[in-house]
Design a protein around this motif. Structure first.
Motif, mmCIF file in Angstrom:
data_model
loop_
_atom_site.group_PDB
_atom_site.id
_atom_site.type_symbol
_atom_site.label_atom_id
_atom_site.label_comp_id
_atom_site.label_asym_id
_atom_site.label_seq_id
_atom_site.Cartn_x
_atom_site.Cartn_y
_atom_site.Cartn_z
ATOM 1 N N ASN A 1 -36.366 -15.385 4.938
ATOM 2 C CA ASN A 1 -36.561 -15.711 3.607
ATOM 3 C C ASN A 1 -37.789 -16.432 3.324
ATOM 4 O O ASN A 1 -38.102 -17.478 2.627
ATOM 5 N N HIS A 2 -38.803 -16.085 4.227
ATOM 6 C CA HIS A 2 -40.339 -16.501 4.000
ATOM 7 C C HIS A 2 -40.665 -16.820 2.562
ATOM 8 O O HIS A 2 -40.414 -15.632 1.833
ATOM 9 N N PRO A 3 -41.462 -17.699 2.214
ATOM 10 C CA PRO A 3 -41.574 -17.947 0.805
ATOM 11 C C PRO A 3 -42.645 -16.876 0.212
ATOM 12 O O PRO A 3 -42.728 -16.568 -0.931
ATOM 13 N N ASP A 4 -43.570 -16.384 1.206
ATOM 14 C CA ASP A 4 -44.414 -15.458 0.987
ATOM 15 C C ASP A 4 -44.117 -14.175 1.220
ATOM 16 O O ASP A 4 -44.937 -13.400 1.743
ATOM 17 N N LYS A 5 -42.842 -13.717 1.377
ATOM 18 C CA LYS A 5 -42.324 -12.341 1.885
ATOM 19 C C LYS A 5 -42.735 -11.404 1.237
ATOM 20 O O LYS A 5 -43.568 -10.384 2.104
ATOM 21 N N GLN A 6 -42.907 -11.199 0.167
ATOM 22 C CA GLN A 6 -43.255 -10.036 -0.701
ATOM 23 C C GLN A 6 -44.898 -9.736 -0.318
ATOM 24 O O GLN A 6 -45.389 -8.943 -0.269
ATOM 25 N N GLU A 7 -45.571 -10.795 -0.410
ATOM 26 C CA GLU A 7 -47.125 -10.706 -0.352
ATOM 27 C C GLU A 7 -47.367 -10.300 1.054
ATOM 28 O O GLU A 7 -48.224 -9.376 1.252
ATOM 29 N N ILE A 8 -46.562 -10.905 2.168
ATOM 30 C CA ILE A 8 -46.967 -10.444 3.399
ATOM 31 C C ILE A 8 -46.733 -8.971 3.611
ATOM 32 O O ILE A 8 -47.473 -8.089 4.302
ATOM 33 N N LEU A 9 -45.632 -8.645 3.302
ATOM 34 C CA LEU A 9 -45.056 -6.996 3.502
ATOM 35 C C LEU A 9 -46.397 -6.329 2.611
ATOM 36 O O LEU A 9 -46.567 -5.147 3.097
ATOM 37 N N ALA A 10 -46.822 -6.609 1.310
ATOM 38 C CA ALA A 10 -47.729 -6.076 0.584
ATOM 39 C C ALA A 10 -48.751 -5.869 1.553
ATOM 40 O O ALA A 10 -49.704 -4.834 1.409
ATOM 41 N N ASP A 11 -49.449 -7.037 2.051
ATOM 42 C CA ASP A 11 -50.526 -6.873 2.769
ATOM 43 C C ASP A 11 -50.508 -6.118 3.987
ATOM 44 O O ASP A 11 -51.465 -5.279 4.519
ATOM 45 N N TYR A 12 -49.477 -5.746 4.677
ATOM 46 C CA TYR A 12 -49.268 -4.914 5.737
ATOM 47 C C TYR A 12 -49.160 -3.708 5.404
ATOM 48 O O TYR A 12 -49.735 -2.624 5.904
ATOM 49 N N GLU A 13 -48.259 -3.419 4.177
ATOM 50 C CA GLU A 13 -48.368 -1.963 3.675
ATOM 51 C C GLU A 13 -49.842 -1.505 3.525
ATOM 52 O O GLU A 13 -50.019 -0.245 3.651
ATOM 53 N N MET A 14 -50.512 -2.317 2.652
ATOM 54 C CA MET A 14 -51.841 -1.944 2.389
ATOM 55 C C MET A 14 -52.840 -1.671 3.609
ATOM 56 O O MET A 14 -53.368 -0.650 3.799
ATOM 57 N N HIS A 15 -52.641 -2.419 4.599
ATOM 58 C CA HIS A 15 -53.158 -2.301 5.842
ATOM 59 C C HIS A 15 -53.089 -0.957 6.415
ATOM 60 O O HIS A 15 -53.903 0.012 7.088
ATOM 61 N N VAL A 16 -51.730 -0.605 6.342
ATOM 62 C CA VAL A 16 -51.244 0.583 7.163
ATOM 63 C C VAL A 16 -51.457 1.797 6.517
ATOM 64 O O VAL A 16 -51.966 2.748 6.841
#
Length: 210
Positions: free
Chosen positions: A18-33
């Motif tokens: 439930n990290h408050p920035d969960k969606q942004e974190i996932l989006a950043d990693y997806e973009m990086h990959v």
């Protein structure tokens, strides 16, 4: 998205919780990959292990982001505000020591500093780039508004000093032979560059944090 990187991101999503920035974190990693896969070809069978090798396991990544929440944005903001104010207070004390008390050590420092004004300006601009970089690195996508607020609070001493000098509230003679119309214009231009430089640093730090 392949089954292998789907597995990686599903595990990462679960570990982040439930990290408050969960969606942004996932989006950043997806973009990086995504960018990584555009630059080089990685066999689907080895993709998961390659992601773990380069980025860390989903558990390790989640742990890093959980630790990030310990560093409060407010504390970071005021840390940089205080550092910037400290630079100006130090400069003010040196100016008073040189012009009013005429202490030998102050004269020595002053005479050396007035010979390298451009170097001092460049170092100060680098300081603002470092502010942006550290905020981007620590808070990623969530640090954008923090960067803006930190800049607005930190820039107050800069604007105040320019106001005091331009309207001659501070005696011009205190800053001779530096102070001239050309030098004032250069200072204004350098000040105008502080925000763009800090934002470049922020974006760089944000990219490194991924």
């Amino acid at each position: 998205m392949t089954l292998k990187d789907q597995r990686f991101f599903l595990e990462l999503s679960e570990e982040i919780g439930n990290h408050p920035d969960k969606q942004e974190i996932l989006a950043d990693y997806e973009m990086h990959v995504f960018e990584m896969l555009q630059e080089e070809s990685i066999d689907d069978q080895n993709l998961y292990s390659e992601l773990v090798k380069r980025l860390g396991t989903p558990q390790e990544i989640a742990q890093i982001w959980k630790q990030e929440t310990i560093i409060t944005p407010k504390r970071t903001q005021w840390l940089f505000v205080i550092i910037n104010a400290g630079i100006f207070i130090g400069g003010a004390l040196l100016t008073l020591s040189y012009n009013i008390f005429h202490w030998n050590w102050a004269e020595l420092i002053w005479e050396n500093l007035i010979n390298i004004p451009l170097i001092i300006m460049l170092l100060y601009i680098m300081f603002w780039g470092l502010i942006g970089y550290e905020i981007g690195k620590e808070f990623g996508h969530g640090g954008y508004r923090l960067m803006q607020k930190t800049f607005l609070f930190s820039i107050v001493p800069n604007i105040l000093l320019m106001y005091l000098i331009i309207f001659k509230i501070i005696p011009y003679t205190w800053f001779q032979p530096l102070l001239s119309f050309r030098f004032i214009v250069v200072c204004i231009v350098f000040t105008a560059f502080l925000y763009p430089v800090s934002m470049v640093g922020y974006r760089w730090g944000k990219k490194v944090s991924v």
